[in-house]
Design a protein around this motif. Structure first.
Motif, PDB file in Angstrom:
ATOM      1  N   PRO A   1       1.048  -0.998   0.191  1.00 48.90           N
ATOM      2  CA  PRO A   1       0.030   0.210   0.001  1.00 48.90           C
ATOM      3  C   PRO A   1       1.002   1.121   0.021  1.00 48.90           C
ATOM      4  O   PRO A   1       2.173   1.045  -0.232  1.00 48.90           O
ATOM      5  CB  PRO A   1      -1.354  -0.181   1.359  1.00 48.90           C
ATOM      6  CG  PRO A   1      -0.587  -1.909   1.222  1.00 48.90           C
ATOM      7  CD  PRO A   1       0.523  -2.072   1.273  1.00 48.90           C
ATOM      8  N   TYR A   2      -0.139   2.044   0.040  1.00 45.83           N
ATOM      9  CA  TYR A   2       0.815   4.044  -0.200  1.00 45.83           C
ATOM     10  C   TYR A   2       1.706   4.112   1.162  1.00 45.83           C
ATOM     11  O   TYR A   2       0.372   3.199   2.177  1.00 45.83           O
ATOM     12  CB  TYR A   2       0.180   4.777  -0.341  1.00 45.83           C
ATOM     13  CG  TYR A   2       0.093   6.158  -0.021  1.00 45.83           C
ATOM     14  CD1 TYR A   2       0.825   6.733  -1.357  1.00 45.83           C
ATOM     15  CD2 TYR A   2       0.115   6.961   1.327  1.00 45.83           C
ATOM     16  CE1 TYR A   2       1.004   8.321  -0.928  1.00 45.83           C
ATOM     17  CE2 TYR A   2       0.707   7.918   1.290  1.00 45.83           C
ATOM     18  CZ  TYR A   2       1.421   8.783  -0.123  1.00 45.83           C
ATOM     19  OH  TYR A   2       1.660   9.996   0.372  1.00 45.83           O
ATOM     20  N   ARG A   3       2.854   4.468   1.734  1.00 48.58           N
ATOM     21  CA  ARG A   3       3.618   4.394   2.126  1.00 48.58           C
ATOM     22  C   ARG A   3       3.660   5.950   2.440  1.00 48.58           C
ATOM     23  O   ARG A   3       4.168   6.089   1.687  1.00 48.58           O
ATOM     24  CB  ARG A   3       4.837   3.896   2.555  1.00 48.58           C
ATOM     25  CG  ARG A   3       4.298   2.154   2.845  1.00 48.58           C
ATOM     26  CD  ARG A   3       5.570   1.283   2.137  1.00 48.58           C
ATOM     27  NE  ARG A   3       5.860   1.737   1.602  1.00 48.58           N
ATOM     28  CZ  ARG A   3       6.660   1.737   0.561  1.00 48.58           C
ATOM     29  NH1 ARG A   3       7.667   0.339   1.699  1.00 48.58           N
ATOM     30  NH2 ARG A   3       7.241   1.515  -0.346  1.00 48.58           N
ATOM     31  N   PRO A   4       3.346   6.467   3.934  1.00 51.27           N
ATOM     32  CA  PRO A   4       3.738   8.289   3.458  1.00 51.27           C
ATOM     33  C   PRO A   4       4.715   8.849   3.798  1.00 51.27           C
ATOM     34  O   PRO A   4       5.611   7.330   4.476  1.00 51.27           O
ATOM     35  CB  PRO A   4       2.572   8.438   5.358  1.00 51.27           C
ATOM     36  CG  PRO A   4       1.194   7.879   5.070  1.00 51.27           C
ATOM     37  CD  PRO A   4       2.505   6.475   4.550  1.00 51.27           C
ATOM     38  N   GLY A   5       5.497   9.420   3.101  1.00 48.67           N
ATOM     39  CA  GLY A   5       7.344   9.938   3.151  1.00 48.67           C
ATOM     40  C   GLY A   5       8.091   9.491   2.577  1.00 48.67           C
ATOM     41  O   GLY A   5       8.938   8.846   2.243  1.00 48.67           O
ATOM     42  N   ILE A   6       7.579   7.552   2.050  1.00 49.32           N
ATOM     43  CA  ILE A   6       8.726   6.878   0.812  1.00 49.32           C
ATOM     44  C   ILE A   6       7.456   6.657  -0.401  1.00 49.32           C
ATOM     45  O   ILE A   6       8.225   7.021  -1.712  1.00 49.32           O
ATOM     46  CB  ILE A   6       8.134   5.458   1.849  1.00 49.32           C
ATOM     47  CG1 ILE A   6       8.829   4.875   2.761  1.00 49.32           C
ATOM     48  CG2 ILE A   6       8.583   4.333   0.919  1.00 49.32           C
ATOM     49  CD1 ILE A   6       8.873   3.948   3.727  1.00 49.32           C
ATOM     50  N   THR A   7       6.722   6.429   0.171  1.00 46.43           N
ATOM     51  CA  THR A   7       5.804   6.720  -1.535  1.00 46.43           C
ATOM     52  C   THR A   7       5.759   8.158  -2.170  1.00 46.43           C
ATOM     53  O   THR A   7       5.121   8.776  -1.435  1.00 46.43           O
ATOM     54  CB  THR A   7       4.111   6.253  -1.631  1.00 46.43           C
ATOM     55  OG1 THR A   7       4.367   4.902  -1.097  1.00 46.43           O
ATOM     56  CG2 THR A   7       3.483   5.864  -3.873  1.00 46.43           C
ATOM     57  N   LYS A   8       6.203   8.254  -3.270  1.00 44.21           N
ATOM     58  CA  LYS A   8       6.173   9.519  -3.388  1.00 44.21           C
ATOM     59  C   LYS A   8       5.502   9.476  -5.320  1.00 44.21           C
ATOM     60  O   LYS A   8       5.796   8.503  -6.369  1.00 44.21           O
ATOM     61  CB  LYS A   8       7.578  10.138  -3.825  1.00 44.21           C
ATOM     62  CG  LYS A   8       8.545   9.929  -2.637  1.00 44.21           C
ATOM     63  CD  LYS A   8      10.358  10.464  -2.638  1.00 44.21           C
ATOM     64  CE  LYS A   8      10.653  10.244  -0.841  1.00 44.21           C
ATOM     65  NZ  LYS A   8       9.802  11.743  -0.187  1.00 44.21           N
ATOM     66  N   LYS A   9       5.595  10.782  -5.415  1.00 43.46           N
ATOM     67  CA  LYS A   9       5.258  11.176  -7.247  1.00 43.46           C
ATOM     68  C   LYS A   9       5.920  10.321  -8.605  1.00 43.46           C
ATOM     69  O   LYS A   9       5.043   9.567  -8.983  1.00 43.46           O
ATOM     70  CB  LYS A   9       4.975  12.236  -7.255  1.00 43.46           C
ATOM     71  CG  LYS A   9       4.041  12.821  -8.988  1.00 43.46           C
ATOM     72  CD  LYS A   9       4.156  14.106  -8.734  1.00 43.46           C
ATOM     73  CE  LYS A   9       3.388  14.816 -10.294  1.00 43.46           C
ATOM     74  NZ  LYS A   9       2.937  16.131  -9.755  1.00 43.46           N
ATOM     75  N   TYR A  10       7.146  10.148  -8.003  1.00 40.14           N
ATOM     76  CA  TYR A  10       8.136   9.433  -8.961  1.00 40.14           C
ATOM     77  C   TYR A  10       9.065   8.477  -8.736  1.00 40.14           C
ATOM     78  O   TYR A  10       9.884   8.002  -9.488  1.00 40.14           O
ATOM     79  CB  TYR A  10       8.547  10.844  -9.993  1.00 40.14           C
ATOM     80  CG  TYR A  10       8.040  11.623 -10.617  1.00 40.14           C
ATOM     81  CD1 TYR A  10       7.232  11.653 -11.290  1.00 40.14           C
ATOM     82  CD2 TYR A  10       7.669  12.736 -10.347  1.00 40.14           C
ATOM     83  CE1 TYR A  10       6.552  12.208 -12.613  1.00 40.14           C
ATOM     84  CE2 TYR A  10       7.215  14.005 -11.126  1.00 40.14           C
ATOM     85  CZ  TYR A  10       6.742  13.403 -11.747  1.00 40.14           C
ATOM     86  OH  TYR A  10       6.289  14.372 -12.586  1.00 40.14           O
ATOM     87  N   SER A  11       8.823   8.068  -7.074  1.00 43.75           N
ATOM     88  CA  SER A  11       9.503   7.137  -6.968  1.00 43.75           C
ATOM     89  C   SER A  11       8.737   6.231  -6.721  1.00 43.75           C
ATOM     90  O   SER A  11       8.050   6.583  -5.381  1.00 43.75           O
ATOM     91  CB  SER A  11      10.760   7.119  -6.975  1.00 43.75           C
ATOM     92  OG  SER A  11      11.067   7.926  -5.349  1.00 43.75           O
ATOM     93  N   ASN A  12       8.910   4.948  -6.339  1.00 42.83           N
ATOM     94  CA  ASN A  12       8.683   4.237  -4.605  1.00 42.83           C
ATOM     95  C   ASN A  12       9.109   2.778  -4.282  1.00 42.83           C
ATOM     96  O   ASN A  12       9.295   2.117  -5.175  1.00 42.83           O
ATOM     97  CB  ASN A  12       6.710   3.561  -4.808  1.00 42.83           C
ATOM     98  CG  ASN A  12       6.398   3.176  -3.663  1.00 42.83           C
ATOM     99  OD1 ASN A  12       6.903   3.110  -2.859  1.00 42.83           O
ATOM    100  ND2 ASN A  12       5.182   1.605  -4.264  1.00 42.83           N
ATOM    101  N   LYS A  13      10.185   3.486  -3.048  1.00 43.33           N
ATOM    102  CA  LYS A  13      11.441   2.223  -3.117  1.00 43.33           C
ATOM    103  C   LYS A  13      10.928   1.276  -1.888  1.00 43.33           C
ATOM    104  O   LYS A  13       9.975   1.632  -1.608  1.00 43.33           O
ATOM    105  CB  LYS A  13      12.475   2.709  -2.365  1.00 43.33           C
ATOM    106  CG  LYS A  13      13.203   4.288  -3.136  1.00 43.33           C
ATOM    107  CD  LYS A  13      14.403   4.485  -2.497  1.00 43.33           C
ATOM    108  CE  LYS A  13      14.828   5.218  -3.625  1.00 43.33           C
ATOM    109  NZ  LYS A  13      16.825   5.972  -2.608  1.00 43.33           N
ATOM    110  N   ARG A  14      10.722  -0.368  -2.827  1.00 40.19           N
ATOM    111  CA  ARG A  14      10.436  -1.389  -2.166  1.00 40.19           C
ATOM    112  C   ARG A  14      11.802  -2.583  -1.624  1.00 40.19           C
ATOM    113  O   ARG A  14      12.768  -2.181  -1.945  1.00 40.19           O
ATOM    114  CB  ARG A  14       9.573  -2.364  -2.461  1.00 40.19           C
ATOM    115  CG  ARG A  14       8.007  -1.024  -3.073  1.00 40.19           C
ATOM    116  CD  ARG A  14       7.186  -2.008  -3.581  1.00 40.19           C
ATOM    117  NE  ARG A  14       5.988  -1.104  -3.894  1.00 40.19           N
ATOM    118  CZ  ARG A  14       4.462  -1.099  -4.410  1.00 40.19           C
ATOM    119  NH1 ARG A  14       4.920  -1.536  -5.758  1.00 40.19           N
ATOM    120  NH2 ARG A  14       3.782  -0.556  -4.082  1.00 40.19           N
TER     121      ARG A  14
END
Length: 499
Positions: free
Chosen positions: A146-159
């Motif tokens: 899911p969306y993670r505040p502070g981690i999920t960004k408009k142009y990146s989402n590190k996992r």
């Protein structure tokens, strides 16, 4: 060719048997596929199947031989694949089989993967991850999906873990599938990553989609809302008959590439490169580059890639390319039999085969190819680049004329066979095939007119130049091979005793 559904039913027993063999191995499919003798033959079986928790049967299309082979391709003896990067290769077959073998539901094991929603950038899709050793499948999907505040960004989402594939459905699956196949038909263009038709259980798709009610990008949020609505209503544009499976494209997530380097984002930036100065000049390439110097290979490779890429995008009316160009540094080498190969990794066997130094060169990669088939667009961004170009390579020029001819029945029934291949193997609609065909024929005719008028010279030859640079090394390697073959063995030299 029989319809796809008929072939699936007819081969059901054969498929289940093959899958039983596959599942008996306790190592990843990608490992044993590269060993050669244990891998499945190309196109036999035609598909791989997976059972789901709802007892639906998912399918993954394998690589099926194209019904025609261009005259410049030398196929291997055992399978209709090329040993050079100019057609469908063993790497393509193995990568597609690896994609097809991934199990979206297995809780553990080599084919177990993390299935999570794409939450950044504009389009909706599903990302497939190789699970990190520290996390179970369930934990990974619940905590990092899911969306993670502070981690999920408009142009990146590190996992955590390695992203290995992307699953996309309507409206962007068909152009992505067709672009991979067309790139190979026209000469293995711009390192388009392998992609294949794949289905996913509707319930699994909805489970992932429900994690994307909030995303890092508003356009992505809206795109996911559309997909959830279409899946719930069993819209035939993305849900197969019976309402249990979502269908689309499963594509390799390429390794080793920069992420849309900014100096390739705009036409003006591209025009600032030294390789583009070569393309835009009307002088012969031999007058512009010192072709007897290995340093010329970088500009030659990028000039060839850029020309091939804009032709591919012009055929597909691609509207979102300049933000989806990547650059990969690949290792290039000449083999003892005079071939030119390149890849992001080379092993000991490759090094032993090389008679030239391993040359790290930048190559253009088209990492996302799903915003094409915009047939109503008369002007797209790459058209300006193609209009500036005055050089092309022989392979793509000849392949365009060859394929355009086949699409117009240069051989009896050839257009019908190609149409059937794209509809039943690649899985694009008949209407999209007809539009793609018209676009390709138009592009082939336009380039032929410019070549005949000498507005475009057919003198970009990266591979030929590299072979000439290391011609002495090739000659020496072949001489050693011939000498070894001609030398008599000890048994042959020892006379047989008289009785």
């Amino acid at each position: 060719m029989k319809s796809f559904l008929c072939r699936v039913l007819w081969r059901r027993f054969q498929l289940l048997t093959a899958l039983g063999i596959l599942l008996s191995f306790n190592t990843a499919f990608s490992v044993w596929a590269d060993q050669g003798d244990q891998s499945l033959p190309i196109g036999n079986p035609a598909t791989l199947e997976h059972s789901t928790p709802t007892r639906a049967t998912e399918i993954a299309q394998r690589l099926i031989p194209f019904p025609f082979t261009p005259p410049d391709v030398k196929l291997k003896e055992k399978e209709p694949l090329s040993g050079s990067n100019n057609w469908f290769t063993k790497h393509d077959k193995n990568k597609i089989d690896e994609l097809g073998s991934l199990d979206f539901y297995a809780p553990s094991g080599p084919q177990s993967v993390g299935v999570v929603p794409k939450l950044h950038n504009t389009s909706a899709g599903i990302e497939i991850y190789r699970l990190p050793t520290t996390l179970s499948k369930d934990t990974f999907e619940k905590t990092e999906g899911p969306y993670r505040p502070g981690i999920t960004k408009k142009y990146s989402n590190k996992r955590s873990g390695e992203k290995i594939a992307k699953f996309k459905t309507y409206p962007i699956a068909q152009p992505g599938l067709a672009c991979f196949y067309m790139s190979r038909l026209l000469g293995h263009l711009v390192e388009v990553p392998p992609a294949t038709y794949r289905t996913m259980d509707v319930q699994e798709f909805m489970k992932v989609g429900n994690q994307a009610r909030t995303t890092g990008h508003p356009d992505c949020t809206q795109a996911w809302a559309n997909l959830r609505g279409w899946a719930q209503s069993a819209n035939p544009k993305m849900v197969a008959p019976g309402g249990k499976l979502v269908y689309g494209s499963l594509a390799q997530n390429p390794r080793g590439e920069e992420s849309s380097p900014e100096d390739y984002w705009t036409v003006d930036a591209i025009r600032g490169h030294s390789f583009y100065k070569v393309l835009s000049s009307k002088a012969p390439v031999a007058n512009l580059l010192k072709l007897n110097d290995p340093k010329s290979l970088q500009d030659l490779a990028l000039a060839q890639d850029m020309t091939r890429g804009v032709i591919l995008d012009s055929i597909f009316r691609q509207v979102d390319r300049l933000g989806n160009i990547s650059v990969a540094v690949l290792q290039h080498y000449v083999t003892s039999d005079g071939g030119v190969k390149w890849d992001d990794k080379v092993n000991d066997k490759d090094k032993a085969e090389a008679v030239s130094p391993l040359l790290p060169l930048k190559r253009i990669m088209y990492k996302d190819n799903d915003d094409g088939m915009n047939w109503g667009r008369d002007t797209i961004s790459v058209t300006r680049i193609l209009n500036d170009t005055h050089h092309i390579d022989q392979t793509i020029y000849n392949r365009l004329q060859w394929l355009a001819g086949l699409m117009q029945d240069s051989e009896p029934g050839s257009n019908a066979k190609i149409r059937d291949y794209f509809v039943n193997v690649v899985h694009i609609s008949g209407d999209n095939y007809d539009s793609m065909k018209a676009s390709l024929i138009k592009q082939a005719a336009a380039l032929k007119s410019r070549v005949e008028a000498k507005d475009i010279l057919v003198d970009l030859d990266f591979e030929g130049t590299m072979k000439k640079l290391y011609a002495k090394e090739i000659e020496a390697a072949q001489a050693r091979k011939n000498a070894a073959t001609a030398s008599p063995t000890v048994a042959e030299m020892t006379p047989t005793p008289s009785p």
